[in-house]
Scaffold this motif. Structure first.
Motif, short mmCIF file in Angstrom:
data_model
loop_
_atom_site.label_atom_id
_atom_site.label_comp_id
_atom_site.label_asym_id
_atom_site.label_seq_id
_atom_site.Cartn_x
_atom_site.Cartn_y
_atom_site.Cartn_z
N ALA A 3 14.48 -22.11 -54.01
CA ALA A 3 13.17 -22.60 -54.43
C ALA A 3 12.08 -22.24 -53.41
CB ALA A 3 13.21 -24.12 -54.61
N PHE A 4 12.47 -21.98 -52.19
CA PHE A 4 11.51 -21.66 -51.13
C PHE A 4 11.04 -20.20 -51.23
CE2 PHE A 4 10.53 -20.48 -46.69
CZ PHE A 4 9.53 -21.40 -46.44
N LEU A 5 11.92 -19.31 -51.63
CA LEU A 5 11.59 -17.89 -51.72
C LEU A 5 11.41 -17.47 -53.17
CD1 LEU A 5 14.08 -16.39 -49.12
CD2 LEU A 5 11.66 -16.89 -48.80
N VAL A 10 3.10 -13.21 -55.19
CA VAL A 10 2.04 -14.10 -55.66
C VAL A 10 0.72 -13.34 -55.79
CG1 VAL A 10 0.74 -16.18 -55.13
CG2 VAL A 10 3.18 -16.10 -54.66
N HIS A 11 0.48 -12.46 -54.86
CA HIS A 11 -0.75 -11.67 -54.85
C HIS A 11 -0.41 -10.20 -55.02
CE1 HIS A 11 -2.94 -15.15 -53.43
NE2 HIS A 11 -2.07 -15.29 -52.47
N ALA A 12 -1.28 -9.48 -55.67
CA ALA A 12 -1.10 -8.05 -55.83
C ALA A 12 -1.25 -7.36 -54.48
CB ALA A 12 -2.12 -7.49 -56.81
N ARG A 13 -0.59 -6.26 -54.31
CA ARG A 13 -0.69 -5.50 -53.06
C ARG A 13 -2.12 -5.05 -52.80
NH1 ARG A 13 4.78 -3.15 -54.26
NH2 ARG A 13 6.10 -4.21 -52.76
N TYR A 60 -0.68 -7.77 -39.66
CA TYR A 60 -1.22 -8.73 -40.63
C TYR A 60 -0.78 -8.38 -42.04
CZ TYR A 60 -4.40 -11.42 -43.51
OH TYR A 60 -4.91 -12.25 -44.45
N TYR A 61 -0.84 -7.11 -42.41
CA TYR A 61 -0.44 -6.70 -43.75
C TYR A 61 1.02 -7.06 -44.02
CZ TYR A 61 0.67 -3.97 -47.85
OH TYR A 61 1.11 -3.60 -49.08
N GLY A 62 1.88 -6.75 -43.06
CA GLY A 62 3.29 -7.08 -43.22
C GLY A 62 3.51 -8.58 -43.33
N TYR A 63 2.82 -9.33 -42.50
CA TYR A 63 2.91 -10.79 -42.52
C TYR A 63 2.45 -11.35 -43.87
CZ TYR A 63 2.18 -15.60 -40.89
OH TYR A 63 2.22 -16.96 -40.73
N GLU A 64 1.34 -10.83 -44.37
CA GLU A 64 0.80 -11.26 -45.66
C GLU A 64 1.78 -10.96 -46.79
OE1 GLU A 64 -2.23 -12.75 -48.30
OE2 GLU A 64 -2.07 -12.87 -46.13
N ARG A 65 2.37 -9.78 -46.77
CA ARG A 65 3.32 -9.40 -47.81
C ARG A 65 4.57 -10.27 -47.76
NH1 ARG A 65 2.04 -8.19 -51.88
NH2 ARG A 65 3.90 -7.02 -52.34
N TRP A 67 4.69 -13.40 -46.79
CA TRP A 67 4.30 -14.71 -47.33
C TRP A 67 4.13 -14.67 -48.84
CZ3 TRP A 67 4.46 -19.63 -46.19
CH2 TRP A 67 4.67 -19.99 -44.86
N ASP A 68 3.84 -13.49 -49.40
CA ASP A 68 3.74 -13.39 -50.86
C ASP A 68 5.06 -13.67 -51.55
OD1 ASP A 68 1.05 -12.89 -50.93
OD2 ASP A 68 1.25 -10.72 -51.16
#
Length: 77
Positions: A3-5, A10-13, A60-65, A67-68
């Motif tokens: 349920a966590f992953l 969630v967001h488009a690339r 940042y990009y890798g981190y954001e992806r 978290w998506d």
């Protein structure tokens, strides 16, 4: 843990890239101004600002992806 992953992003690339680039432009500007104030040399300040922010942009990009793919805290879906 299932349920966590989430398997779907969630967001488009494209959105993540746009957010990353806008944020990094702001951060490059701030870094160059601070570096210039510290070292007193515009060329050195630009080098510091550009090199550090290229590394930070990729991070940042890798981190954001990553978290998506985490569904925790996402409402709806």
């Amino acid at each position: 843990m299932a349920a966590f992953l989430s398997r779907t992003a969630v967001h488009a690339r494209k959105r993540a890239i746009a957010k990353t680039l806008c944020y990094r432009v702001l951060m490059v500007t701030i870094t160059v101004i601070v570096a210039w104030a510290v070292v007193g040399d515009v060329r050195a300040a630009l080098n510091i600002g550009l090199v550090t922010n290229v590394v930070k942009t990729a991070t940042y990009y890798g981190y954001e992806r990553l978290w998506d793919h985490v569904s925790w805290g996402v409402v709806g879906g």
